[in-house]
Design a protein around this motif. Sequence first.
Motif, PDB file in Angstrom:
ATOM      1  N   TRP A  80      76.327  55.648  37.113  1.00  0.00           N
ATOM      2  CA  TRP A  80      76.429  56.374  38.370  1.00  0.00           C
ATOM      3  C   TRP A  80      77.873  56.568  38.813  1.00  0.00           C
ATOM      4  CZ3 TRP A  80      74.239  59.708  41.245  1.00  0.00           C
ATOM      5  CH2 TRP A  80      74.584  59.848  42.591  1.00  0.00           C
ATOM      6  N   SER A  88      78.021  65.235  40.707  1.00  0.00           N
ATOM      7  CA  SER A  88      76.853  65.411  39.847  1.00  0.00           C
ATOM      8  C   SER A  88      76.645  66.867  39.453  1.00  0.00           C
ATOM      9  CB  SER A  88      75.594  64.863  40.537  1.00  0.00           C
ATOM     10  OG  SER A  88      75.384  65.509  41.778  1.00  0.00           O
ATOM     11  N   VAL A 107      71.348  58.890  33.651  1.00  0.00           N
ATOM     12  CA  VAL A 107      72.144  57.940  34.426  1.00  0.00           C
ATOM     13  C   VAL A 107      71.350  56.641  34.497  1.00  0.00           C
ATOM     14  CG1 VAL A 107      73.314  57.504  36.620  1.00  0.00           C
ATOM     15  CG2 VAL A 107      73.115  59.845  35.751  1.00  0.00           C
ATOM     16  N   LEU A 110      71.101  54.610  38.183  1.00  0.00           N
ATOM     17  CA  LEU A 110      70.988  55.462  39.356  1.00  0.00           C
ATOM     18  C   LEU A 110      70.535  54.634  40.555  1.00  0.00           C
ATOM     19  CD1 LEU A 110      71.146  58.483  40.202  1.00  0.00           C
ATOM     20  CD2 LEU A 110      68.691  58.579  39.811  1.00  0.00           C
ATOM     21  N   THR A 116      70.938  62.360  41.164  1.00  0.00           N
ATOM     22  CA  THR A 116      71.811  63.083  40.259  1.00  0.00           C
ATOM     23  C   THR A 116      71.094  64.342  39.812  1.00  0.00           C
ATOM     24  OG1 THR A 116      73.204  62.927  38.309  1.00  0.00           O
ATOM     25  CG2 THR A 116      71.049  61.880  38.164  1.00  0.00           C
TER      26      THR A 116
END
Length: 248
Positions: A80, A88, A107, A110, A116
Motif C-alpha cells: 500500500w 493509485s 496490493v 491494502l 486502490t
Amino acid sequence: MFVPAGLHSATEERRHLDRLARAGADLFEVALTHRTPVLDGPVIQSAYRRTLQRGKVLDRTLRATEHAASLRPTVVMTYWEPVSRHGSERLARLFADAGAGAAGVMVVDLPAHGRTLAWRREGSGPAHPTPRPAPLPRRRLPQRYCRSFGMALRPRQRGTHRLPGRPLDIPALADFTRRLRSASPLPAVSGVGISTPALAARVAPLVDAVVIGTPIVRALTTVPGQAPALAASFAQALRPTSLTENRA
C-alpha cells in the motif's frame, strides 16, 4: 512466476524473463518493491533491498512489466505504501496505458480504510479504473472476494505469517478454496510457501493457479542461469492440473 523488478540490468532482466517464459511460466507477477515488505520472506526481502539500492524503482518496474506482458499475462504486486505515495489512479494508468500492459495490480496489505484501483480493458480501448474493496475478516472473505476484480489470492497458512518450518496446511487451503468458489467466479490462486515441485503438485488440484517465488528469486539473485531449469521443474509438476504462475 514471481520476479522482483530491477534485480538486474534491463538487458539481463529481459533475457531472464524470456528464458523463464520458455521454461514454462504461464503468468508473471512482477513486484514493485517496498522497503518494509512484511508479508514476504527473507529471500524476497533481500532481493527487494538489492532492487532499491539500484534506484529508479518505478521506472524499472514499468520496463520489466512491459516486457513480461509481451510474453505472458502479467500482474504487478506491491504494498500500500508505494500505491499511496505514487497515487493509485496514476499507477493504474501507468501500468495499463503507458505501454506496460499489466492485467492488474495486487496490493497485498491494502488497509481496511483504503481503496486502490484495478482496471478493465475493453478491446483495444483505454483502461477503466474500478475500485477494489478492502479485505474483511476471514469469515467474510468469500462475500467480499466475489466483488473483487481479477483473482483471489489464498495465503499459504491461516493468519498472516507462517512459522519457519511449519508445514503448509493443505486441508485449510482446500476448505477455504471450496468456500471461495461457492461465492466467487474469480480464479483462486495459492501462493507463499510453495517451495518444491512436489508441494506445488499437491496444491495444484485445489486451485486455479500456483504462485512460486522464493526458489526462483533465490536462483535469480545467486546463480541466475539455474532459474530456467528450476522453473521448468515446477511447470512439469503442475501440468496439466493447473494454470501455472510462479511465486513464493
